[in-house]
Design a protein around this motif. Structure first.
Motif, PDB file in Angstrom:
ATOM      1  N   ALA A   1       0.892  -1.234   0.237  1.00 39.17           N
ATOM      2  CA  ALA A   1       0.127  -0.358  -0.452  1.00 39.17           C
ATOM      3  C   ALA A   1       0.543   1.253  -0.213  1.00 39.17           C
ATOM      4  CB  ALA A   1      -0.522   0.144   1.161  1.00 39.17           C
TER       5      ALA A   1
ATOM      6  N   THR B   1      -5.084   9.266  -1.555  1.00 38.04           N
ATOM      7  CA  THR B   1      -5.838   8.094  -0.703  1.00 38.04           C
ATOM      8  C   THR B   1      -5.101   6.579  -1.228  1.00 38.04           C
ATOM      9  OG1 THR B   1      -6.645   6.827  -3.109  1.00 38.04           O
ATOM     10  CG2 THR B   1      -7.997   8.308  -1.756  1.00 38.04           C
TER      11      THR B   1
ATOM     12  N   THR C   1      -3.986   3.439  -2.451  1.00 40.78           N
ATOM     13  CA  THR C   1      -3.466   3.165  -3.443  1.00 40.78           C
ATOM     14  C   THR C   1      -2.368   1.506  -3.406  1.00 40.78           C
ATOM     15  OG1 THR C   1      -2.151   4.302  -4.481  1.00 40.78           O
ATOM     16  CG2 THR C   1      -4.502   5.117  -4.358  1.00 40.78           C
TER      17      THR C   1
ATOM     18  N   HIS D   1       0.694  -0.264  -4.246  1.00 42.00           N
ATOM     19  CA  HIS D   1       1.865   0.642  -5.280  1.00 42.00           C
ATOM     20  C   HIS D   1       2.548  -0.542  -5.590  1.00 42.00           C
ATOM     21  CE1 HIS D   1       5.628   3.377  -6.526  1.00 42.00           C
ATOM     22  NE2 HIS D   1       6.033   2.239  -6.252  1.00 42.00           N
TER      23      HIS D   1
ATOM     24  N   ALA E   1       1.417  -1.992  -8.305  1.00 43.56           N
ATOM     25  CA  ALA E   1      -0.133  -2.354  -9.129  1.00 43.56           C
ATOM     26  C   ALA E   1      -0.651  -3.667  -8.494  1.00 43.56           C
ATOM     27  CB  ALA E   1       0.391  -1.974 -10.715  1.00 43.56           C
TER      28      ALA E   1
END
Length: 74
Positions: free
Chosen positions: A53, A58, A60, A62, A64
Motif C-alpha cells: 500500500a 487515497t 492505493t 503500489h 499495481a
C-alpha cells in the motif's frame, strides 16, 4: 507534461465547484454498466504475491495489483 510544477491534488477528473462537469453522473453510471458487463464475461483473480500500500490522496496499491483474466464459459 511537467508533473513536478503541478500543485498537489490538481487533478480532478470531473472538476469541482461552479465548473463541475455536467456529464459526471452519466459517466459514472456508464462506467458501472461497462464494468458489470465485463464482470459477467470474465473472471478476475489476483496474481500471487504481496500487495503493498502507498499513501497519497487515497490509499492505493503500489506499484499495481496484478490480475489474471479468464473468459468465462456460458
Amino acid at each position: 507534461d511537467n508533473e513536478a510544477a503541478r500543485p498537489p491534488l490538481s487533478y480532478l477528473p470531473f472538476g469541482a465547484g461552479p465548473r463541475f462537469c455536467v456529464g459526471a453522473a452519466f459517466a459514472q453510471l456508464e462506467a458501472r454498466a461497462v464494468l458489470a458487463a465485463l464482470l459477467q464475461r470474465f473472471e478476475l483473480a489476483a496474481a500471487p504475491g504481496p500487495v503493498q500500500a502507498a499513501m497519497g490522496a487515497t490509499l492505493t496499491p503500489h506499484p499495481a495489483v496484478r490480475l489474471t483474466i479468464r473468459k468465462t464459459t456460458l
